[in-house]
Design an enzyme around this catalytic site. Structure first.
Site, PDB file in Angstrom:
ATOM      1  N   ARG A 226      24.802 -20.913 -22.262  1.00  0.00           N
ATOM      2  CA  ARG A 226      25.086 -21.845 -23.352  1.00  0.00           C
ATOM      3  C   ARG A 226      24.825 -21.106 -24.658  1.00  0.00           C
ATOM      4  NH1 ARG A 226      27.465 -24.348 -20.114  1.00  0.00           N
ATOM      5  NH2 ARG A 226      27.203 -26.516 -19.464  1.00  0.00           N
ATOM      6  N   HIS A 274      34.905 -20.158 -22.812  1.00  0.00           N
ATOM      7  CA  HIS A 274      34.144 -20.944 -21.826  1.00  0.00           C
ATOM      8  C   HIS A 274      34.931 -21.105 -20.510  1.00  0.00           C
ATOM      9  CE1 HIS A 274      30.713 -24.043 -21.469  1.00  0.00           C
ATOM     10  NE2 HIS A 274      31.062 -23.608 -20.267  1.00  0.00           N
TER      11      HIS A 274
HETATM   12  P1  NDP Z   1      20.017 -23.385 -12.030  1.00  0.00           P
HETATM   13  O1  NDP Z   1      19.446 -24.648 -12.538  1.00  0.00           O
HETATM   14  O2  NDP Z   1      20.341 -23.279 -10.589  1.00  0.00           O
HETATM   15  O3  NDP Z   1      19.018 -22.183 -12.362  1.00  0.00           O
HETATM   16  C1  NDP Z   1      18.405 -22.030 -13.599  1.00  0.00           C
HETATM   17  C2  NDP Z   1      17.548 -20.767 -13.598  1.00  0.00           C
HETATM   18  O4  NDP Z   1      16.999 -20.585 -14.905  1.00  0.00           O
HETATM   19  C3  NDP Z   1      16.372 -20.853 -12.624  1.00  0.00           C
HETATM   20  O5  NDP Z   1      16.138 -19.608 -12.036  1.00  0.00           O
HETATM   21  C4  NDP Z   1      15.209 -21.242 -13.548  1.00  0.00           C
HETATM   22  O6  NDP Z   1      13.944 -20.795 -13.108  1.00  0.00           O
HETATM   23  C5  NDP Z   1      15.580 -20.483 -14.805  1.00  0.00           C
HETATM   24  N1  NDP Z   1      14.933 -21.102 -15.961  1.00  0.00           N
HETATM   25  C6  NDP Z   1      15.097 -22.357 -16.447  1.00  0.00           C
HETATM   26  N2  NDP Z   1      14.316 -22.564 -17.509  1.00  0.00           N
HETATM   27  C7  NDP Z   1      13.626 -21.416 -17.700  1.00  0.00           C
HETATM   28  C8  NDP Z   1      12.644 -21.006 -18.629  1.00  0.00           C
HETATM   29  N3  NDP Z   1      12.204 -21.816 -19.589  1.00  0.00           N
HETATM   30  N4  NDP Z   1      12.153 -19.755 -18.517  1.00  0.00           N
HETATM   31  C9  NDP Z   1      12.566 -18.924 -17.534  1.00  0.00           C
HETATM   32  N5  NDP Z   1      13.509 -19.255 -16.628  1.00  0.00           N
HETATM   33  C10 NDP Z   1      14.025 -20.483 -16.704  1.00  0.00           C
HETATM   34  O7  NDP Z   1      21.286 -23.063 -12.947  1.00  0.00           O
HETATM   35  P2  NDP Z   1      22.669 -22.344 -12.519  1.00  0.00           P
HETATM   36  O8  NDP Z   1      22.364 -20.979 -12.044  1.00  0.00           O
HETATM   37  O9  NDP Z   1      23.459 -23.221 -11.629  1.00  0.00           O
HETATM   38  O10 NDP Z   1      23.449 -22.347 -13.923  1.00  0.00           O
HETATM   39  C11 NDP Z   1      22.921 -21.731 -15.064  1.00  0.00           C
HETATM   40  C12 NDP Z   1      23.704 -22.178 -16.289  1.00  0.00           C
HETATM   41  O11 NDP Z   1      24.992 -21.593 -16.310  1.00  0.00           O
HETATM   42  C13 NDP Z   1      23.998 -23.675 -16.358  1.00  0.00           C
HETATM   43  O12 NDP Z   1      22.886 -24.405 -16.798  1.00  0.00           O
HETATM   44  C14 NDP Z   1      25.149 -23.722 -17.336  1.00  0.00           C
HETATM   45  O13 NDP Z   1      24.676 -23.924 -18.655  1.00  0.00           O
HETATM   46  C15 NDP Z   1      25.797 -22.346 -17.217  1.00  0.00           C
HETATM   47  N6  NDP Z   1      27.164 -22.430 -16.711  1.00  0.00           N
HETATM   48  C16 NDP Z   1      28.172 -21.869 -17.457  1.00  0.00           C
HETATM   49  C17 NDP Z   1      29.479 -21.889 -17.009  1.00  0.00           C
HETATM   50  C18 NDP Z   1      30.572 -21.206 -17.775  1.00  0.00           C
HETATM   51  O14 NDP Z   1      31.750 -21.382 -17.431  1.00  0.00           O
HETATM   52  N7  NDP Z   1      30.262 -20.418 -18.781  1.00  0.00           N
HETATM   53  C19 NDP Z   1      29.835 -22.548 -15.737  1.00  0.00           C
HETATM   54  C20 NDP Z   1      28.708 -23.073 -15.021  1.00  0.00           C
HETATM   55  C21 NDP Z   1      27.425 -23.010 -15.511  1.00  0.00           C
HETATM   56  P3  NDP Z   1      13.297 -21.348 -11.737  1.00  0.00           P
HETATM   57  O15 NDP Z   1      14.104 -20.699 -10.633  1.00  0.00           O
HETATM   58  O16 NDP Z   1      11.934 -20.846 -11.787  1.00  0.00           O
HETATM   59  O17 NDP Z   1      13.455 -22.842 -11.765  1.00  0.00           O
END
Ligand code: NDP
Length: 311
Positions: A226, A274
């Site tokens: 994002r 995007h």
């Molecule tokens: P998930 O919710 O599966 O994973 C999120 C990861 O980020 C986890 O490993 C989590 O840690 C980590 N995380 C969250 N908050 C923090 C923090 N404060 N500090 C450190 N690590 C953190 O998300 P996805 O992998 O499914 O997707 C990621 C993002 O990709 C989505 O939220 C979306 O915004 C974006 N996206 C973009 C698209 C595009 O077309 N450009 C399409 C689809 C998604 P932990 O494992 O410890 O919980």
């Protein structure tokens, strides 16, 4: 009476979802939000950015499914019905599509393609000694559904891969860091940084000028998460100064990226609108169907979003 799903999105064509859900769960009803008059039996909502007050129309709702992996807009709403499960799609094809973008973007930088493209525009033969991928350290911020898959694919190709997440992880072939204390060390070892974090109150503005300056000079930056996670003004300054050598950006704090935004005019930036990944009905519908079967038999839904955590 059969239970039904209501669909709302101004971005997605409902018909492939109707067909895929029918194939996965033939007795599930499917209705478009605009055409629903009788809301009885609408237990599930498959949505992307529905208008404020949308959920109050459906008093029987038991599960809201986000059409996108990013649930930041959904969890930030103040009109979510209490006690209704919020789930996100865990679509294996979405992970693959995202990984294909990340591989393209990392390989493009690791194989010096921007330098060759610039030289070609000048009709210049510009030899750069090829390096093995293991010499390029790729750091993935966010080791979730999409990030971990992409990290594994980068490691499979031979990059030296590290990852950063909130909770500690152990993943063969990937050096895993967790938590804010480890962020400087993680950033300091990224020749290419890939942002795959969710947008939450903790991650908004996380990549500010100070943290971007922790990257090795000339590092590549790829953002598929994002736009708001990076301070775009600081990013522009870092790209102008060469502190960041190249950026590949799929997401922006304002989309579409405004015409007068400086990012459009930087030679060392590749912009895509995007498109890194989307959920695909055929591969996502079985997971939705499985959750509905669980709810029908009194089991809790899987892949739920933690609203308080923000992802
Ligand atoms: P998930 O919710 O599966 O994973 C999120 C990861 O980020 C986890 O490993 C989590 O840690 C980590 N995380 C969250 N908050 C923090 C923090 N404060 N500090 C450190 N690590 C953190 O998300 P996805 O992998 O499914 O997707 C990621 C993002 O990709 C989505 O939220 C979306 O915004 C974006 N996206 C973009 C698209 C595009 O077309 N450009 C399409 C689809 C998604 P932990 O494992 O410890 O919980």
């Amino acid at each position: 009476m059969t239970d039904r799903m209501v669909f709302y999105s101004q971005m997605d064509n409902p018909e492939p979802w109707r067909a895929a859900l029918h194939a996965a769960l033939p007795d599930l009803g499917f209705a478009l939000a605009d055409s629903v008059t009788d809301t009885a039996g609408i237990r599930y909502a498959l949505v992307w950015n529905p208008p404020q007050g949308f959920f109050a129309r459906f008093p029987d709702l038991r599960m809201i499914v986000s059409l996108g992996a990013g649930v930041d807009a959904l969890v930030a709403r103040d009109d979510l019905p209490p006690g209704v499960a919020i789930t996100r799609l865990q679509d294996p094809m979405m992970s693959r599509m995202m990984a294909s973008y990340v591989l393209f973007a990392t390989l493009r930088l690791a194989r010096d393609i921007p330098a060759f493209a610039a030289a070609q525009r000048e009709g210049r033969w510009h030899f750069i000694e090829p390096r093995p991928l293991s010499h390029t350290r790729v750091g993935i911020m966010g080791l979730g559904e999409l990030g971990l898959f992409a990290a594994r694919e980068c490691a499979r190709l031979g990059f030296t891969v590290s990852g950063w997440s909130r909770s500690p992880k152990a993943e063969p072939g990937i050096t895993c860091h967790a938590g804010m204390d480890s962020l400087p060390a993680f950033l300091g070892e990224c020749d290419i940084l890939v942002c795959m974090l969710p947008k939450t109150p903790q991650t908004i503005g996380l990549l500010n000028a100070e943290r971007l300056a922790m990257l090795p000079r000339g590092a590549g930056f790829i953002n598929v998460a994002r736009g708001a996670i990076v301070d775009e003004e600081a990013l522009v300054a870092a790209l102008r100064s060469g502190r960041i050598g190249q950026a590949t950006l799929d997401v922006f704090s304002q989309e579409p990226l405004p015409q007068d935004h400086p990012l459009w005019h930087l030679d060392n930036v590749l912009i895509t609108p995007h498109v890194a990944s989307v959920a695909l009905p055929d591969s996502a519908a079985p997971q939705i169907a499985e959750n509905i079967r669980r709810l029908r038999t009194g089991l809790p839904a899987r892949d739920t979003v933690d609203v308080a955590r923000g992802y």
